[in-house]
Design an enzyme around this catalytic site. Structure first.
Site, PDB file in Angstrom:
ATOM      1  N   CYS A 610      71.236 118.376  40.000  1.00 18.85           N
ATOM      2  CA  CYS A 610      71.559 119.944  40.938  1.00 18.85           C
ATOM      3  C   CYS A 610      72.718 121.022  40.250  1.00 18.85           C
ATOM      4  O   CYS A 610      72.316 121.559  39.874  1.00 18.85           O
ATOM      5  CB  CYS A 610      71.308 119.410  42.224  1.00 18.85           C
ATOM      6  SG  CYS A 610      71.481 120.570  43.397  1.00 18.85           S
ATOM      7  N   HIS A 699      66.620 115.837  42.874  1.00 18.63           N
ATOM      8  CA  HIS A 699      67.643 114.709  42.556  1.00 18.63           C
ATOM      9  C   HIS A 699      67.139 113.103  42.515  1.00 18.63           C
ATOM     10  O   HIS A 699      66.079 113.304  43.747  1.00 18.63           O
ATOM     11  CB  HIS A 699      68.646 114.338  44.666  1.00 18.63           C
ATOM     12  CG  HIS A 699      69.701 115.365  44.475  1.00 18.63           C
ATOM     13  ND1 HIS A 699      70.951 114.812  45.243  1.00 18.63           N
ATOM     14  CD2 HIS A 699      69.650 117.237  44.847  1.00 18.63           C
ATOM     15  CE1 HIS A 699      71.781 116.253  45.389  1.00 18.63           C
ATOM     16  NE2 HIS A 699      70.692 117.211  44.713  1.00 18.63           N
ATOM     17  N   GLU A 701      67.531 110.704  42.554  1.00 13.36           N
ATOM     18  CA  GLU A 701      68.310 109.455  43.646  1.00 13.36           C
ATOM     19  C   GLU A 701      67.693 109.422  44.722  1.00 13.36           C
ATOM     20  O   GLU A 701      67.632 108.365  45.680  1.00 13.36           O
ATOM     21  CB  GLU A 701      69.424 108.931  43.490  1.00 13.36           C
ATOM     22  CG  GLU A 701      70.309 109.887  44.315  1.00 13.36           C
ATOM     23  CD  GLU A 701      70.431 111.854  44.103  1.00 13.36           C
ATOM     24  OE1 GLU A 701      71.080 112.671  44.868  1.00 13.36           O
ATOM     25  OE2 GLU A 701      69.903 111.568  42.874  1.00 13.36           O
TER      26      GLU A 701
END
Length: 732
Positions: A610, A699, A701
């Site tokens: 990001c 992202h 995650e």
């Protein structure tokens, strides 16, 4: 099934003596049992002794709570076939009660005949007379006999004493006769109810169990001191039994096409044809029940020894009719989709179900018919929908369910509420009579117990019954599972057949003893991080520790340092990989370019997420733009264009995004290659053509990147290729 505070009440443990409306004197005594083992003897004994266990394995505030109640060796059995109901004393205690029952039936206007013997009373109901629709449930039938028995034993202050058992599908034809095409087997029964005098009740939430025992005094004597008992009625396995289905391949699809033709003619709105799957079963019914209960907890669970070697094992999701204090409730279920592979998959399936016009129409029609059923017996204006398209999750399925209530009008009782709904639109269709005729004309075998109900008719005037579906019938070494699908005008024949098979799957597994399997887990990341050290630079991010956790799952050792301390630690720690975390603001707020330079000076690979991608783009001369609208917590499908980080991953991935800045495609540095993009061309991943640098805008995650384990797999590639120095070879 009984009040939530009943077992905790000290009054229950005090002896109680009362007289029923019909003059039977009753003494109740209760003793405490060990809640951990209280039900086991009941379940084991049901393999050979008549009786029943009812339980609820789920909690749903306002609808269901966990509880259980069971018994063996009841005193009396009531069995119906057609318009004849037989009442049998099953032991000496039942013989004390039988004369009082016979006395209550003498002179009953609804009877065409009454035969009395020492251990049996046989009552035949008169032919039905035309009555207004509002009084349909008062037509002469076997329920006229039941109503007289309920009146004899009526005792408003005892919530446990009552009749327990099962009601078969053909009972509806006493009120809605149809042309019968299917031959009914000689051993078919339309109703079997037990009157128990010993019950074990369990409240698993409170951790309480009670044995509740009743003694009776009638004109024939007292049950005090008489033994409970009865004959053995075991299950008899058949090693020669074969598996099968009452529909050959393609048969059910042809039924669907026939139904769609009926919809076009205006004969039907919806209809619910079923098919029966047979499995040979050598296991004891108690084993099947325990497996099913563990794998598929449901609001209405049952294990019934019906006698004559016939058993029911149920895990029904649907309330049929519940009555307490004049309040009538039902919870019609319609709308079905398979469970997802995990919580994220479930969420996607719930969304699919709730946005399905077909499934919404299914439940709407069911509830409209259900409201009409209640309007026949309830006070004007009292019928209300109090829960709409609620989600219920089961082991293999997700359902939508409504919750409907009404208030019985004066002169109506629980049996009226029961009969006005016979049988539920969710297992028949609409209009009901035409739907039931369609089922008779197109189904391949009689329904027997399927589509009926099981539960309790209380002597306190209450009732709690579940719909007999998701139920295994065991007899003569074979276990039968019947399942249906709700057909509408836009039904797909193959999809409806598949839905039947999906509904039956958990039950066929319980019969076979097939494990349902462990809960699905995320695919393991490649262990490319084994022996490697990662320095994770924290840019004041809210997701950095989840990112660190994912990296550790690859086997790496991860140290997380705030951006203000990380650069100084690079030379000292010499990690195998530097990871630039997401974060707020712009890359310049954290001098991300300086961190990249420090890493490159030491020859360290760098991976950005990001903000890390944005900093990498700016470091090599690129520019950023502001999105017209921020994209925070949004799922996006990205298209993979190549690159080492996406090796082994699908061409299209669903990922989670949290950003308002984006790399300008027209100002992208020549040294960086775009390896993933959105449908409208936004940069979602880059790799450097010569240096060990790569980054993603999304992202990995995020829970939005869990689909297929994509986030973990990508970070596995980061450790396997970028940290190992293989990225530049692939990029070149």
């Amino acid at each position: 099934m009984y009040p939530a505070d009943l077992l905790a009440s000290p009054d229950l443990l005090e002896p109680l003596r009362f007289q029923t409306r019909g003059g039977v004197t009753v003494t109740r005594r209760a003793t405490a049992l060990d809640p951990r083992t209280a039900l086991d003897p009941v379940i084991d004994a049901l393999d050979r002794r008549r009786g029943l266990l009812l339980s609820s394995g789920v909690e749903a505030p306002g609808r269901y709570r966990r509880h259980a109640l069971g018994f063996t060796d009841p005193a009396v059995a009531l069995t119906a076939r057609g318009r004849t109901l037989r009442i049998d004393a099953l032991n000496g205690r039942g013989q004390v009660l039988l004369p009082a029952v016979a006395e209550a039936l003498r002179g009953l206007e609804a009877l065409a005949g009454l035969e009395e013997a020492p251990s049996r009373v046989t009552a035949s109901s008169a032919s039905p007379a035309p009555l207004p629709g509002e009084e349909r449930s008062r037509q002469p039938s076997v329920f006229s006999v039941l109503r007289a028995v309920l009146d004899l034993f009526a005792a408003p202050d005892d919530p446990l004493l009552g009749l327990y058992g099962a009601f078969a599908y053909d009972l509806a034809f006493q009120f809605e006769p149809i042309r019968q095409r299917l031959e009914r087997p000689d051993d078919q029964r339309d109703l079997l109810l037990y009157l128990p005098d010993r019950l074990v009740a369990l409240d698993p939430i409170a951790g309480l169990a009670r044995l509740v025992a009743y003694e009776f005094i009638t004109a024939a004597g007292s049950t005090e001191g008489l033994e409970c008992g009865g004959r053995d009625h075991p299950y008899r396995p058949d090693t020669n039994a074969e598996a099968g289905c009452d529909h050959a391949p393609g048969d059910y699809q042809r039924v669907v096409e026939s139904a769609k033709a009926a919809f076009r003619r205006g004969d039907l709105f919806e209809v619910v044809p079923g098919q029966t799957f047979a499995e040979p079963c050598a296991d004891a019914p108690s084993s099947v029940f325990r497996r099913l209960r563990a794998a598929n907890p449901a609001p209405y669970e049952a294990f019934v020894n019906l006698g004559r070697g016939e058993f029911l094992v149920a895990a029904s999701p649907e309330m049929y009719v519940r009555v307490a204090g004049g309040r009538v409730e039902t919870c019609p279920i319609s709308g079905t989709v398979a469970r997802g592979a995990d919580a994220l998959g479930d969420a996607a399936q719930v969304l699919r179900l709730l946005t399905s016009a077909k499934d919404a129409a299914e439940l709407t029609m069911c509830t409209d018919v259900d409201r009409n059923d209640k309007a026949r017996v309830c006070e004007p204006g009292s019928v209300r929908v109090i829960g709409r398209r609620m989600i219920e999750l089961y082991s293999r399925l997700i359902h939508t369910v409504d919750h409907v209530e009404g208030r019985l009008r004066s002169g109506m009782d629980a049996l009226d509420a029961f009969l006005t709904h016979s049988w539920a639109v969710t297992v028949t269709g609409a209009p009901k009579r035409w739907a039931m005729q369609f089922l008779e004309d197109t189904e391949q075998s009689p329904r027997r117990w399927y589509g009926g109900a099981f539960g309790r008719l209380g002597f306190d005037g209450g009732m709690d019954t579940g719909l007999t579906l998701r139920t295994i019938r065991m007899a003569e070494g074979v276990a039968y599972v019947r399942a249906g699908a709700t057909l509408l005008s836009d039904s797909d024949p193959d999809a409806e057949d598949a839905e039947c098979r999906l509904k039956a799957a958990a039950f066929r597994d319980a019969i076979r003893g097939t494990a349902a399997g462990a809960a699905p887990t995320l695919p393991a990341a490649p262990r490319g991080g084994e022996g490697r050290r990662v320095l994770l630079v924290d840019h004041d991010d809210s997701f950095v520790h989840t990112l660190a956790d994912y990296l550790r799952q690859t086997g790496a050792s991860v140290t997380t340092l705030r951006h203000s301390h990380a650069r100084a630690a690079l030379a000292e720690r010499r990690p195998d990989l530097v990871v630039l975390s997401p974060g707020p603001g712009r890359p310049a707020d954290f001098d991300v370019a300086g961190t990249i330079d420090a890493a490159l000076a030491l020859g360290l690979p760098v991976f950005g997420v990001c903000l890390g991608l944005q900093g990498m783009v700016e470091r090599f001369g690129g520019a950023l733009d502001v999105l017209p609208e921020p994209v925070h917590g949004k799922a996006t499908e990205v298209r993979v264009l190549g690159g080492a980080l996406f090796a082994g991953l699908p061409e299209r991935l669903t990922v989670g995004r949290y950003h308002s800045l984006v790399a300008r495609r027209d100002r992208l540095p020549a040294d960086l290659t775009v390896t993933a993009e959105t449908a409208d061309g936004l940069v979602m991943a880059v790799e450097h053509r010569r240096l060990p640098l790569a980054a993603v805008q999304f992202h990995p995650e995020s829970i939005l990147s869990l689909d297929g384990g994509a986030g973990l797999a990508l970070l596995g590639n980061v450790m396997d290729r970028l940290a190992a120095g293989a990225l530049t070879d692939a990029a070149a």
